[in-house]
Design a protein around this motif. Structure first.
Motif, PDB file in Angstrom:
ATOM      1  N   GLU A 140       0.833  -1.207   0.000  1.00 33.38           N
ATOM      2  CA  GLU A 140       0.000   0.000   0.000  1.00 33.38           C
ATOM      3  C   GLU A 140       0.861   1.248   0.000  1.00 33.38           C
ATOM      4  O   GLU A 140       1.866   1.324   0.717  1.00 33.38           O
ATOM      5  CB  GLU A 140      -0.930   0.025   1.217  1.00 33.38           C
ATOM      6  N   ARG A 184      -3.003   0.231  -3.777  1.00 26.98           N
ATOM      7  CA  ARG A 184      -2.656  -1.096  -3.261  1.00 26.98           C
ATOM      8  C   ARG A 184      -2.085  -1.968  -4.372  1.00 26.98           C
ATOM      9  O   ARG A 184      -2.383  -1.776  -5.544  1.00 26.98           O
ATOM     10  CB  ARG A 184      -3.884  -1.743  -2.625  1.00 26.98           C
ATOM     11  N   ASP A 185      -1.278  -2.942  -3.937  1.00 26.69           N
ATOM     12  CA  ASP A 185      -0.628  -3.864  -4.885  1.00 26.69           C
ATOM     13  C   ASP A 185       0.128  -3.077  -5.946  1.00 26.69           C
ATOM     14  O   ASP A 185      -0.131  -3.187  -7.152  1.00 26.69           O
ATOM     15  CB  ASP A 185      -1.656  -4.792  -5.531  1.00 26.69           C
ATOM     16  N   GLY A 244      -2.477  -1.992  -8.633  1.00 26.29           N
ATOM     17  CA  GLY A 244      -3.567  -2.885  -8.989  1.00 26.29           C
ATOM     18  C   GLY A 244      -4.922  -2.243  -8.757  1.00 26.29           C
ATOM     19  O   GLY A 244      -5.853  -2.418  -9.540  1.00 26.29           O
ATOM     20  N   SER A 245      -5.045  -1.478  -7.670  1.00 26.71           N
ATOM     21  CA  SER A 245      -6.291  -0.772  -7.381  1.00 26.71           C
ATOM     22  C   SER A 245      -5.988   0.513  -6.619  1.00 26.71           C
ATOM     23  O   SER A 245      -5.005   0.588  -5.880  1.00 26.71           O
ATOM     24  CB  SER A 245      -7.245  -1.649  -6.550  1.00 26.71           C
ATOM     25  N   THR A 297      -8.121   3.698  -4.439  1.00 24.70           N
ATOM     26  CA  THR A 297      -9.337   4.326  -3.933  1.00 24.70           C
ATOM     27  C   THR A 297      -8.975   5.698  -3.386  1.00 24.70           C
ATOM     28  O   THR A 297      -7.867   5.908  -2.890  1.00 24.70           O
ATOM     29  CB  THR A 297      -9.981   3.487  -2.814  1.00 24.70           C
ATOM     30  N   GLN A 315     -17.572   6.615  -7.256  1.00 28.46           N
ATOM     31  CA  GLN A 315     -18.201   5.321  -6.969  1.00 28.46           C
ATOM     32  C   GLN A 315     -19.302   5.419  -5.918  1.00 28.46           C
ATOM     33  O   GLN A 315     -20.280   4.684  -5.967  1.00 28.46           O
ATOM     34  CB  GLN A 315     -17.143   4.313  -6.500  1.00 28.46           C
ATOM     35  N   GLY A 349     -12.647   5.529  -7.306  1.00 30.99           N
ATOM     36  CA  GLY A 349     -11.931   4.273  -7.462  1.00 30.99           C
ATOM     37  C   GLY A 349     -11.469   4.057  -8.886  1.00 30.99           C
ATOM     38  O   GLY A 349     -11.978   4.671  -9.834  1.00 30.99           O
ATOM     39  N   ALA A 350     -10.486   3.164  -9.020  1.00 31.44           N
ATOM     40  CA  ALA A 350      -9.977   2.785 -10.331  1.00 31.44           C
ATOM     41  C   ALA A 350      -9.109   1.540 -10.137  1.00 31.44           C
ATOM     42  O   ALA A 350      -8.675   1.223  -9.019  1.00 31.44           O
ATOM     43  CB  ALA A 350      -9.168   3.904 -10.967  1.00 31.44           C
ATOM     44  N   SER A 351      -8.872   0.828 -11.227  1.00 24.61           N
ATOM     45  CA  SER A 351      -8.020  -0.363 -11.163  1.00 24.61           C
ATOM     46  C   SER A 351      -6.972  -0.297 -12.267  1.00 24.61           C
ATOM     47  O   SER A 351      -7.158   0.376 -13.294  1.00 24.61           O
ATOM     48  CB  SER A 351      -8.861  -1.643 -11.303  1.00 24.61           C
ATOM     49  N   ASP A 352      -5.861  -1.006 -12.033  1.00 20.61           N
ATOM     50  CA  ASP A 352      -4.744  -1.025 -12.983  1.00 20.61           C
ATOM     51  C   ASP A 352      -4.353   0.394 -13.356  1.00 20.61           C
ATOM     52  O   ASP A 352      -4.412   0.813 -14.527  1.00 20.61           O
ATOM     53  CB  ASP A 352      -5.092  -1.831 -14.235  1.00 20.61           C
TER      54      ASP A 352
END
Length: 263
Positions: A86, A114-115, A133-134, A136, A238, A252-255
Motif C-alpha cells: 500500500e 494497493r498492490d 492494482g487498485s 481508492t 463510486q 476508485g480505479a483499477s490497474d
C-alpha cells in the motif's frame, strides 16, 4: 618467623566480554539497518511525491505538496521485490475545474494505492512506470459549493439524518415570501453528481391560486448535476455519502499508472 600468605586474586570470568562485544555490534548493525531502511523509504516517498505532483498538474488540477507514505516494514525487502502492499497519497487543498465555470474543491483528497509495482530502477533513476492494482480515494465537497451549483440564490444545503436537506426563501408574489425545505436525492451516474429535490414543502403557505405549482417548478429548477473533473490516476466516482461537514465522495480505479516514465 611468621608465615606470610598472599591473597589470591579473583579469577576473571572469561567469555562474557566477547559476548557483550558481539551483542553491541549486533545492536549497532540493527540500528544501522533501521536507519538505512527509513532513509530509503524517505527517498522513495520523495520521488513518488514529485511524480504525483506532475500527474496532478497534467490534469489541470492544483493541490498542496503531495504527502506520500509507503506502508509496511521493512521497506528494503519491498524495494528488492519491486512490490508494495500500500502507498498512501494525500493531496491537501485539492482543486480541479469541473467544466462549468466552477472548481471542485476538497480540503484533502486521500488516495490509497494497493498492490503497487514499482521497479527499483524506476525509483532510482526517476524513469519507468509505477502501477497500482487498485486505487481508492476519498474527498469531501462542501455544501456551499453544491448550493451554488443550483444556480438559485438563497439556497442552503446541509446534512440531516444521513441525507442532504435544502432550504430556500421563495417569492410567491412581489410582497410575499415563504420558507421552503426539502430532501435532496443525491447519486452518482456517468461520472456526474446528480441532485434532485423531493418532498419540497412551504411553511405558512398563503392561500394563493397556483402557489403550489410555483413551488414545484422552483424545486425542479433547484435540481442540478455537475461533472466531476478529471482526477489524477483516472479516479471515477463510486459512492456519495452525506456527512455533517460535506458530501463525502469515494473514487476508485483499477490497474492505474501512478506515475508515468520520464516525468
Amino acid at each position: 618467623m611468621a608465615e606470610v600468605y598472599g591473597s589470591e586474586r579473583p579469577r576473571r570470568r572469561r567469555g562474557r566480554a566477547p559476548f557483550f562485544v558481539v551483542l553491541s555490534l549486533l545492536l549497532i548493525l540493527l540500528v544501522g539497518l533501521v536507519v538505512v531502511d527509513r532513509v530509503g523509504a524517505s527517498f522513495a516517498e520523495n520521488v513518488l511525491a514529485e511524480k504525483v505532483s506532475q500527474e496532478v498538474a497534467n490534469q489541470k488540477a492544483t493541490s498542496g505538496p503531495p504527502q506520500v507514505t509507503i506502508a509496511g516494514v521493512p521497506f528494503l525487502t519491498q524495494v528488492l521485490a519491486g512490490e508494495y502492499k500500500e502507498i498512501r497519497i494525500e493531496l491537501p487543498d485539492f482543486s480541479a475545474p469541473a467544466g462549468t465555470g466552477q472548481d471542485v474543491r476538497m480540503d484533502l483528497l486521500d488516495i490509497r494505492a494497493r498492490d503497487v509495482s514499482a521497479p527499483l530502477s524506476a525509483l532510482r533513476s526517476g524513469q519507468g512506470a509505477v502501477v497500482a492494482g487498485s486505487v481508492t480515494g476519498t474527498g469531501t465537497i462542501g455544501y456551499d459549493l453544491l448550493a451554488s451549483a443550483t444556480g438559485q440564490e438563497g439556497v442552503t444545503l446541509a446534512e440531516k439524518d444521513g441525507k442532504v436537506v435544502g432550504s430556500a426563501k421563495f417569492k410567491i408574489t412581489q410582497t410575499q415570501s415563504v420558507d421552503l425545505s426539502g430532501t435532496a436525492e443525491v447519486k452518482a451516474a456517468d461520472g456526474k453528481v446528480q441532485v434532485r429535490f423531493t418532498d419540497v414543502t412551504a411553511r405558512d403557505l398563503p392561500n394563493i391560486p397556483g402557489a403550489q405549482s410555483q413551488i414545484n417548478a422552483f424545486a425542479q429548477q433547484m435540481a442540478f448535476e455537475f461533472k466531476v473533473p478529471k482526477l489524477p490516476m483516472n479516479l471515477v466516482v463510486q459512492e456519495l455519502k452525506p456527512l455533517p461537514e460535506g458530501l463525502r465522495v469515494t473514487f476508485g480505479a483499477s490497474d492505474v499508472t501512478l506515475a508515468a516514465g520520464g516525468v
